[in-house]
Design a protein around this motif. Structure first.
Motif, PDB file in Angstrom:
ATOM      1  N   ALA A   1       0.740  -1.383  -0.223  1.00  0.00           N
ATOM      2  CA  ALA A   1       0.406   0.063  -0.304  1.00  0.00           C
ATOM      3  C   ALA A   1       0.783   1.032  -0.102  1.00  0.00           C
ATOM      4  CB  ALA A   1      -1.059  -0.147   1.096  1.00  0.00           C
ATOM      5  N   GLN A   2       1.579   0.772   0.409  1.00  0.00           N
ATOM      6  CA  GLN A   2       2.906   2.097   1.051  1.00  0.00           C
ATOM      7  C   GLN A   2       3.443   2.332  -0.540  1.00  0.00           C
ATOM      8  OE1 GLN A   2       5.378   3.172   4.113  1.00  0.00           O
ATOM      9  NE2 GLN A   2       4.453   0.781   4.668  1.00  0.00           N
ATOM     10  N   ILE A   3       4.115   1.272  -1.103  1.00  0.00           N
ATOM     11  CA  ILE A   3       4.222   1.559  -2.136  1.00  0.00           C
ATOM     12  C   ILE A   3       3.746   2.125  -3.516  1.00  0.00           C
ATOM     13  CG2 ILE A   3       5.391  -0.219  -3.990  1.00  0.00           C
ATOM     14  CD1 ILE A   3       7.438  -1.725  -2.718  1.00  0.00           C
ATOM     15  N   ASN A   4       2.523   0.929  -3.586  1.00  0.00           N
ATOM     16  CA  ASN A   4       1.475   1.908  -4.271  1.00  0.00           C
ATOM     17  C   ASN A   4       1.310   3.234  -4.680  1.00  0.00           C
ATOM     18  OD1 ASN A   4       1.091  -0.601  -5.432  1.00  0.00           O
ATOM     19  ND2 ASN A   4      -0.851  -0.888  -4.052  1.00  0.00           N
ATOM     20  N   GLU A   5       1.715   4.254  -2.795  1.00  0.00           N
ATOM     21  CA  GLU A   5       0.479   5.388  -2.809  1.00  0.00           C
ATOM     22  C   GLU A   5       1.868   5.927  -3.741  1.00  0.00           C
ATOM     23  OE1 GLU A   5      -1.949   7.447  -1.700  1.00  0.00           O
ATOM     24  OE2 GLU A   5      -2.740   4.995  -1.972  1.00  0.00           O
ATOM     25  N   LEU A   6       3.152   5.934  -3.884  1.00  0.00           N
ATOM     26  CA  LEU A   6       4.427   6.302  -4.167  1.00  0.00           C
ATOM     27  C   LEU A   6       4.036   6.967  -6.089  1.00  0.00           C
ATOM     28  CD1 LEU A   6       6.572   5.694  -1.115  1.00  0.00           C
ATOM     29  CD2 LEU A   6       5.620   7.159  -1.518  1.00  0.00           C
ATOM     30  N   ILE A   7       3.734   5.537  -6.485  1.00  0.00           N
ATOM     31  CA  ILE A   7       4.069   5.528  -7.756  1.00  0.00           C
ATOM     32  C   ILE A   7       2.670   6.318  -8.466  1.00  0.00           C
ATOM     33  CG2 ILE A   7       3.393   3.801  -9.551  1.00  0.00           C
ATOM     34  CD1 ILE A   7       4.220   1.814  -7.289  1.00  0.00           C
ATOM     35  N   ASN A   8       3.176   6.735  -9.943  1.00  0.00           N
ATOM     36  CA  ASN A   8       2.829   7.718 -10.909  1.00  0.00           C
ATOM     37  C   ASN A   8       1.693   7.135 -11.194  1.00  0.00           C
ATOM     38  OD1 ASN A   8       1.061  10.352 -11.743  1.00  0.00           O
ATOM     39  ND2 ASN A   8       3.027  10.925 -12.572  1.00  0.00           N
ATOM     40  N   LYS A   9       3.170   6.787 -12.332  1.00  0.00           N
ATOM     41  CA  LYS A   9       2.268   5.333 -13.455  1.00  0.00           C
ATOM     42  C   LYS A   9       3.935   4.162 -13.384  1.00  0.00           C
ATOM     43  CE  LYS A   9       3.910   7.044 -17.535  1.00  0.00           C
ATOM     44  NZ  LYS A   9       4.186   7.445 -18.797  1.00  0.00           N
ATOM     45  N   GLN A  10       3.292   2.305 -13.989  1.00  0.00           N
ATOM     46  CA  GLN A  10       4.124   1.676 -14.014  1.00  0.00           C
ATOM     47  C   GLN A  10       3.463   1.051 -15.724  1.00  0.00           C
ATOM     48  OE1 GLN A  10       4.722  -0.115 -10.324  1.00  0.00           O
ATOM     49  NE2 GLN A  10       2.786  -1.885 -11.051  1.00  0.00           N
ATOM     50  N   GLN A  11       4.796   0.669 -16.301  1.00  0.00           N
ATOM     51  CA  GLN A  11       4.636  -0.169 -17.220  1.00  0.00           C
ATOM     52  C   GLN A  11       4.970  -1.939 -17.375  1.00  0.00           C
ATOM     53  OE1 GLN A  11       5.866   1.031 -20.793  1.00  0.00           O
ATOM     54  NE2 GLN A  11       4.589  -0.353 -21.961  1.00  0.00           N
ATOM     55  N   VAL A  12       4.643  -2.848 -17.155  1.00  0.00           N
ATOM     56  CA  VAL A  12       5.284  -4.250 -16.997  1.00  0.00           C
ATOM     57  C   VAL A  12       5.657  -4.920 -18.139  1.00  0.00           C
ATOM     58  CG1 VAL A  12       5.532  -6.364 -15.586  1.00  0.00           C
ATOM     59  CG2 VAL A  12       3.969  -4.253 -14.579  1.00  0.00           C
ATOM     60  N   LEU A  13       6.416  -5.361 -18.441  1.00  0.00           N
ATOM     61  CA  LEU A  13       7.132  -5.745 -19.793  1.00  0.00           C
ATOM     62  C   LEU A  13       7.159  -7.581 -18.908  1.00  0.00           C
ATOM     63  CD1 LEU A  13       9.344  -5.412 -22.554  1.00  0.00           C
ATOM     64  CD2 LEU A  13       9.755  -7.482 -21.442  1.00  0.00           C
ATOM     65  N   ARG A  14       6.496  -8.120 -19.720  1.00  0.00           N
ATOM     66  CA  ARG A  14       7.311  -9.710 -19.020  1.00  0.00           C
ATOM     67  C   ARG A  14       7.603 -10.938 -20.372  1.00  0.00           C
ATOM     68  NH1 ARG A  14       1.680  -7.309 -17.687  1.00  0.00           N
ATOM     69  NH2 ARG A  14       2.001  -7.468 -15.740  1.00  0.00           N
ATOM     70  N   ALA A  15       8.734 -11.650 -19.970  1.00  0.00           N
ATOM     71  CA  ALA A  15       9.646 -12.096 -20.964  1.00  0.00           C
ATOM     72  C   ALA A  15       9.856 -13.793 -20.433  1.00  0.00           C
ATOM     73  CB  ALA A  15      10.840 -11.692 -21.354  1.00  0.00           C
ATOM     74  N   ASP A  16      10.703 -14.885 -21.125  1.00  0.00           N
ATOM     75  CA  ASP A  16      11.318 -16.112 -21.157  1.00  0.00           C
ATOM     76  C   ASP A  16      12.129 -15.669 -20.599  1.00  0.00           C
ATOM     77  OD1 ASP A  16       8.525 -17.614 -20.250  1.00  0.00           O
ATOM     78  OD2 ASP A  16       8.635 -17.375 -22.368  1.00  0.00           O
ATOM     79  N   VAL A  17      13.314 -16.073 -19.788  1.00  0.00           N
ATOM     80  CA  VAL A  17      14.744 -16.228 -20.069  1.00  0.00           C
ATOM     81  C   VAL A  17      15.489 -17.026 -20.303  1.00  0.00           C
ATOM     82  CG1 VAL A  17      16.628 -15.774 -18.614  1.00  0.00           C
ATOM     83  CG2 VAL A  17      14.610 -15.009 -17.359  1.00  0.00           C
ATOM     84  N   LEU A  18      15.961 -16.656 -21.199  1.00  0.00           N
ATOM     85  CA  LEU A  18      16.191 -17.967 -22.623  1.00  0.00           C
ATOM     86  C   LEU A  18      18.439 -18.195 -21.907  1.00  0.00           C
ATOM     87  CD1 LEU A  18      15.163 -16.912 -26.425  1.00  0.00           C
ATOM     88  CD2 LEU A  18      14.082 -18.421 -24.214  1.00  0.00           C
ATOM     89  N   THR A  19      18.361 -17.694 -21.373  1.00  0.00           N
ATOM     90  CA  THR A  19      19.920 -16.988 -21.090  1.00  0.00           C
ATOM     91  C   THR A  19      20.167 -16.734 -19.945  1.00  0.00           C
ATOM     92  OG1 THR A  19      20.960 -18.116 -23.282  1.00  0.00           O
ATOM     93  CG2 THR A  19      22.504 -17.762 -22.118  1.00  0.00           C
ATOM     94  N   PHE A  20      20.838 -17.243 -19.032  1.00  0.00           N
ATOM     95  CA  PHE A  20      21.953 -16.164 -18.433  1.00  0.00           C
ATOM     96  C   PHE A  20      22.991 -15.963 -18.836  1.00  0.00           C
ATOM     97  CE2 PHE A  20      18.496 -17.193 -14.235  1.00  0.00           C
ATOM     98  CZ  PHE A  20      18.722 -15.656 -14.475  1.00  0.00           C
ATOM     99  N   CYS A  21      23.481 -15.080 -19.150  1.00  0.00           N
ATOM    100  CA  CYS A  21      25.204 -14.620 -18.361  1.00  0.00           C
ATOM    101  C   CYS A  21      25.777 -13.969 -17.370  1.00  0.00           C
ATOM    102  CB  CYS A  21      25.044 -14.025 -20.009  1.00  0.00           C
ATOM    103  SG  CYS A  21      24.761 -14.696 -21.959  1.00  0.00           S
ATOM    104  N   PRO A  22      26.850 -14.609 -16.809  1.00  0.00           N
ATOM    105  CA  PRO A  22      27.496 -16.008 -17.204  1.00  0.00           C
ATOM    106  C   PRO A  22      26.248 -16.884 -16.116  1.00  0.00           C
ATOM    107  CG  PRO A  22      28.166 -14.847 -15.302  1.00  0.00           C
ATOM    108  CD  PRO A  22      27.576 -13.881 -16.105  1.00  0.00           C
ATOM    109  N   ALA A  23      26.698 -18.136 -17.323  1.00  0.00           N
ATOM    110  CA  ALA A  23      24.875 -19.061 -16.418  1.00  0.00           C
ATOM    111  C   ALA A  23      25.264 -19.149 -15.152  1.00  0.00           C
ATOM    112  CB  ALA A  23      25.168 -20.087 -16.630  1.00  0.00           C
ATOM    113  N   ARG A  24      24.107 -19.061 -14.336  1.00  0.00           N
ATOM    114  CA  ARG A  24      23.864 -19.244 -12.794  1.00  0.00           C
ATOM    115  C   ARG A  24      23.119 -20.481 -12.214  1.00  0.00           C
ATOM    116  NH1 ARG A  24      20.502 -13.445 -12.238  1.00  0.00           N
ATOM    117  NH2 ARG A  24      22.296 -12.681 -13.795  1.00  0.00           N
ATOM    118  N   GLY A  25      23.710 -20.894 -11.319  1.00  0.00           N
ATOM    119  CA  GLY A  25      23.284 -22.233 -11.127  1.00  0.00           C
ATOM    120  C   GLY A  25      21.588 -22.741 -10.494  1.00  0.00           C
TER     121      GLY A  25
END
Length: 101
Positions: A77-101
């Motif tokens: 609720a506190q965070i939402n009060e501080l935001i004017n607007k937001q935009q969300v991009l959703r994606a699938d991760v194909l590769t981590f560089c460098p690779a993570r375990g």
């Protein structure tokens, strides 16, 4: 893996408080949620009222579990009060560089 990249435009004067709250949320997410691999908070170099969140989860279900955690719900609720607007991009991760375990 599943990623969201969020562009957040903050209300004037809200930056310091937002960064304080979101840093704690990011830390708790990575430390306490097995399905959260990355939660980075980035500052726009040209607009002091714009920040970006880069979050990587096992799946959309892991992101939903994140939204049900105590730390998320406590500050939302506190965070939402501080935001004017937001935009969300959703994606699938194909590769981590460098690779993570």
């Amino acid at each position: 893996m599943y990623c969201i990249f969020i562009s957040v435009d903050l209300k004037p004067g809200a930056r310091a408080r937002y960064l304080e709250l979101i840093a704690e949320n990011a830390r708790a997410s990575v430390e306490n949620e097995p399905g959260c691999h990355t939660f980075d908070v980035l500052a726009d170099r040209e607009d002091e009222n714009r920040v970006y969140l880069y979050e990587v989860y096992d799946s959309p279900d892991a992101l939903q579990a994140h939204k049900e955690t105590e730390h998320y719900l406590r500050d939302r609720a506190q965070i939402n009060e501080l935001i004017n607007k937001q935009q969300v991009l959703r994606a699938d991760v194909l590769t981590f560089c460098p690779a993570r375990g």
